[in-house]
Design an enzyme around this catalytic site. Structure first.
Site, PDB file in Angstrom:
ATOM      1  NE  ARG A 123     -69.604   7.178  29.327  1.00 35.51           N
ATOM      2  CZ  ARG A 123     -68.748   6.575  30.153  1.00 35.51           C
ATOM      3  NH1 ARG A 123     -68.870   6.751  31.433  1.00 35.51           N
ATOM      4  NH2 ARG A 123     -67.819   5.779  29.687  1.00 35.51           N
ATOM      5  NE  ARG A 153     -65.687   1.626  38.298  1.00 32.69           N
ATOM      6  CZ  ARG A 153     -66.419   2.231  37.357  1.00 32.69           C
ATOM      7  NH1 ARG A 153     -67.137   3.275  37.632  1.00 32.69           N
ATOM      8  NH2 ARG A 153     -66.413   1.761  36.125  1.00 32.69           N
ATOM      9  CB  CYS A 175     -71.831   6.746  34.703  1.00 33.46           C
ATOM     10  SG  CYS A 175     -70.742   7.722  33.671  1.00 33.46           S
ATOM     11  CG  ASP A 184     -60.165   8.647  31.056  1.00 32.47           C
ATOM     12  OD1 ASP A 184     -59.984   7.522  30.559  1.00 32.47           O
ATOM     13  OD2 ASP A 184     -61.258   9.222  31.066  1.00 32.47           O
ATOM     14  CE  LYS A 220     -60.722   2.107  34.456  1.00 29.66           C
ATOM     15  NZ  LYS A 220     -61.936   2.178  33.622  1.00 29.66           N
ATOM     16  CG  ASN A 221     -59.861   2.567  30.376  1.00 22.97           C
ATOM     17  OD1 ASN A 221     -60.473   1.901  31.232  1.00 22.97           O
ATOM     18  ND2 ASN A 221     -59.925   3.880  30.328  1.00 22.97           N
TER      19      ASN A 221
HETATM   20  C1  EPZ Z   1     -63.664   5.007  27.127  1.00 20.04           C
HETATM   21  O1  EPZ Z   1     -65.030   5.143  27.419  1.00 20.04           O
HETATM   22  C2  EPZ Z   1     -62.959   4.890  28.466  1.00 20.04           C
HETATM   23  N1  EPZ Z   1     -63.429   3.710  29.194  1.00 20.04           N
HETATM   24  C3  EPZ Z   1     -63.231   6.144  29.298  1.00 20.04           C
HETATM   25  O2  EPZ Z   1     -62.508   6.028  30.504  1.00 20.04           O
HETATM   26  C4  EPZ Z   1     -62.695   7.352  28.517  1.00 20.04           C
HETATM   27  O3  EPZ Z   1     -62.981   8.535  29.252  1.00 20.04           O
HETATM   28  C5  EPZ Z   1     -63.379   7.420  27.148  1.00 20.04           C
HETATM   29  O4  EPZ Z   1     -63.160   6.171  26.436  1.00 20.04           O
HETATM   30  C6  EPZ Z   1     -62.840   8.552  26.292  1.00 20.04           C
HETATM   31  O5  EPZ Z   1     -61.460   8.393  26.129  1.00 20.04           O
HETATM   32  C7  EPZ Z   1     -62.885   2.506  28.899  1.00 20.04           C
HETATM   33  O6  EPZ Z   1     -62.020   2.377  28.049  1.00 20.04           O
HETATM   34  C8  EPZ Z   1     -63.390   1.336  29.690  1.00 20.04           C
HETATM   35  P1  EPZ Z   1     -66.313   6.980  24.144  1.00 20.04           P
HETATM   36  P2  EPZ Z   1     -66.131   5.058  26.219  1.00 20.04           P
HETATM   37  O7  EPZ Z   1     -67.262   6.022  23.503  1.00 20.04           O
HETATM   38  O8  EPZ Z   1     -65.667   4.120  25.205  1.00 20.04           O
HETATM   39  C9  EPZ Z   1     -70.076   9.668  23.192  1.00 20.04           C
HETATM   40  C10 EPZ Z   1     -62.220   5.909  32.812  1.00 20.04           C
HETATM   41  O9  EPZ Z   1     -62.196   6.816  33.645  1.00 20.04           O
HETATM   42  N2  EPZ Z   1     -70.699   8.463  22.631  1.00 20.04           N
HETATM   43  O10 EPZ Z   1     -65.004   7.250  23.501  1.00 20.04           O
HETATM   44  O11 EPZ Z   1     -67.452   4.860  26.865  1.00 20.04           O
HETATM   45  C11 EPZ Z   1     -69.860   9.573  24.691  1.00 20.04           C
HETATM   46  O12 EPZ Z   1     -71.045   9.904  25.393  1.00 20.04           O
HETATM   47  C12 EPZ Z   1     -63.262   5.934  31.713  1.00 20.04           C
HETATM   48  O13 EPZ Z   1     -61.402   4.940  32.757  1.00 20.04           O
HETATM   49  C13 EPZ Z   1     -71.893   8.598  21.935  1.00 20.04           C
HETATM   50  O14 EPZ Z   1     -72.433   9.698  21.802  1.00 20.04           O
HETATM   51  O15 EPZ Z   1     -66.062   6.552  25.651  1.00 20.04           O
HETATM   52  C14 EPZ Z   1     -68.759  10.567  24.922  1.00 20.04           C
HETATM   53  O16 EPZ Z   1     -69.324  11.867  24.985  1.00 20.04           O
HETATM   54  C15 EPZ Z   1     -64.254   7.064  31.893  1.00 20.04           C
HETATM   55  N3  EPZ Z   1     -72.499   7.490  21.416  1.00 20.04           N
HETATM   56  C16 EPZ Z   1     -67.906  10.452  23.658  1.00 20.04           C
HETATM   57  O17 EPZ Z   1     -68.751   9.825  22.676  1.00 20.04           O
HETATM   58  C17 EPZ Z   1     -71.931   6.243  21.536  1.00 20.04           C
HETATM   59  O18 EPZ Z   1     -72.511   5.265  21.015  1.00 20.04           O
HETATM   60  C18 EPZ Z   1     -66.668   9.573  23.827  1.00 20.04           C
HETATM   61  O19 EPZ Z   1     -67.099   8.354  24.395  1.00 20.04           O
HETATM   62  C19 EPZ Z   1     -70.705   6.119  22.239  1.00 20.04           C
HETATM   63  C20 EPZ Z   1     -70.111   7.240  22.768  1.00 20.04           C
END
Ligand code: EPZ
Length: 429
Positions: A131, A408, A126, A316, A22-23
């Protein structure tokens, strides 16, 4: 609303086909907007998030078509989908669409790179956290975009074209790495991304972008270099297997006991998780065709885990692992470092008889000899499947409500598990 009914106690044996990730599929679908030619994606999983993103891309003018089966096609469920963004007719991604699926915010990269403008709703928080998108905004500004945030929307524009630059991520972000890699592909000049995310899905996107004519090196390492080009063309790309689905079913076998081959899984995508599963007492055997997971009656050993960006133990799989630890022979500590609120499954697991206490970002799990089935509530995608894992070993019947969370990210979960001997069924209504 559909729910899943499980009667625990059966061991699992046989094989489970692992679907496309999915990701990986989501950013790959968004990358189709970077060209006016057709991007064909193979091995696309049949998931609610994929269907939602097809609708969102359609809103921008992206056409799609699904191929019929081919005689040599992988697995029974994989789909080949053609995406063609001949003309992008709309550079706004509205709240009612973006708020349903956070990754749709990532359209901001291709919209800016191809159209020079984008008006994308803030995704909103969420269940697992606020996020924020500050790293996206920071990075795109570094590439020369002018950005305002007003009335819940990010307004981005470029005078002429994005300009390659160096950007050091203050913290690792998968989504922001995807978006800046896509945007920089069509920027003028060279971009260097430091402290980039190293997840396999990043490398998969880079492989696809390079097949489309991009010039990207270093994806999968901390430093990614993108030499911008004037345009990208169509390509054919096969989505990598889902490492989170793989880890989930491996933990299901470790929980229920048995012997299952995860068809199509690639061990190199989840070494840290497989190592932890081995430490719990399960056998993990990489094969040419996938990964064989075996757990005999010796019980489940407790293991401490801290979630980290790749190549560390993935956030995850945290909920699923907690499900497994509820019946370990002792105490385990699970620390979540990526998201601030990813313990919603704790209360639901407690309803099945699990002994879990929280201390800040650490869950302390005291394994019990027996879980008892009960009605439980799914709260988010990965939490919902941790309840299924617990239900496989709980005595009696467990009903997981609100399974739309499951749909999902897990394709035909009840079919895949019942195919290995689990007593599990979907009850519609
Ligand atoms: C991706 O989300 C995945 N989703 C998530 O999977 C996964 O948990 C996450 O990466 C971490 O591996 C998809 O790929 C569609 P991040 P993403 O930006 O990109 C903070 C699932 O269950 N952050 O790596 O949104 C954020 O809040 C989902 O399939 C900022 O602070 O995650 C988090 O604490 C859930 N500012 C950390 O970084 C930003 O601008 C990592 O988030 C962006 C992120």
């Amino acid at each position: 609303m559909d729910r899943i009914r499980i009667v625990g106690g059966n061991k699992l044996s046989g094989s489970i086909p692992i679907s496309g990730a999915k990701n990986a599929a989501l950013p790959l679908m968004i990358a189709s907007m970077l060209t006016d030619e057709t991007l064909t994606l193979e091995n696309v999983p049949h998931l609610a998030d994929v269907e939602q993103l097809i609708r969102i891309l359609g809103n921008h003018g992206v056409d799609y078509s699904v191929n019929g089966r081919r005689e040599n096609q992988l697995g029974p469920y994989a789909r080949t989908i053609n995406f063609t963004a001949k003309n992008i007719v709309n550079t706004t991604a509205p709240y009612e669409l973006v708020s349903k699926m956070r990754a749709s915010f990532w359209v901001i990269g291709p919209l800016l790179a191809r159209m020079g403008e984008a008006r994308v709703s803030l995704p909103g928080g969420c269940a697992i956290g606020t996020r924020p998108v500050d790293l996206f905004i920071d990075g795109l500004q570094q590439l020369g975009a002018g950005i305002d945030v007003e009335s819940g929307y990010v307004l981005a524009r470029t005078k002429d074209r994005l300009i390659g630059n160096r950007y050091v991520f203050p913290k690792v972000s998968v989504g922001a790495t995807h978006v800046l890699m896509m945007a920089a592909s069509l920027a003028r000049g060279e971009t260097v991304l430091e402290n980039a995310a190293r997840e396999p899905e990043i490398a998969d996107l880079a492989t696809c972008l390079n097949a489309m004519g991009a010039r990207i090196e270093g994806a999968g390492t901390r430093t990614i270099t993108i030499d911008g080009v004037d345009r990208l063309h169509g390509a054919v790309h096969s989505v990598i297997p889902d490492r989170i689905e793989t880890g989930t079913y491996a933990m299901a076998v470790a929980m229920a006991g048995g012997d299952v081959v995860l068809e199509g899984a690639r061990a190199e995508f989840l070494e840290a998780a497989l190592d932890v599963i081995r430490q719990t007492g399960a056998e993990v055997q990489p094969l040419n065709s996938g990964i064989r997971i075996t757990r005999n009656g010796a019980g489940i050993a407790p293991v401490d885990v801290v979630t980290e960006p790749f190549p560390g133990f993935p956030t995850d799989l945290q909920a699923q692992f907690m499900g497994l630890m509820t019946m370990a022979k002792g105490r385990s500590k699970i620390t979540e470092t990526i998201f601030e609120n990813r313990f919603m499954h704790v209360q639901e697991l407690a309803r099945l008889g699990a002994h879990i206490s929280l201390s800040g970002q650490t869950a302390i799990v005291d394994g019990v000899k027996k879980l008892k089935g009960a009605p439980v509530m799914a709260t988010d995608l990965r939490a919902s499947v941790s309840l299924v894992i617990a239900g496989l070993a709980a005595e009696g019947e467990t009903t997981v409500n609100r399974v739309y969370h499951l749909d999902r990210g897990f394709e035909r979960l009840e079919e895949k598990l019942s195919g290995c001997g689990a007593v599990i069924e979907r009850i519609s209504g």
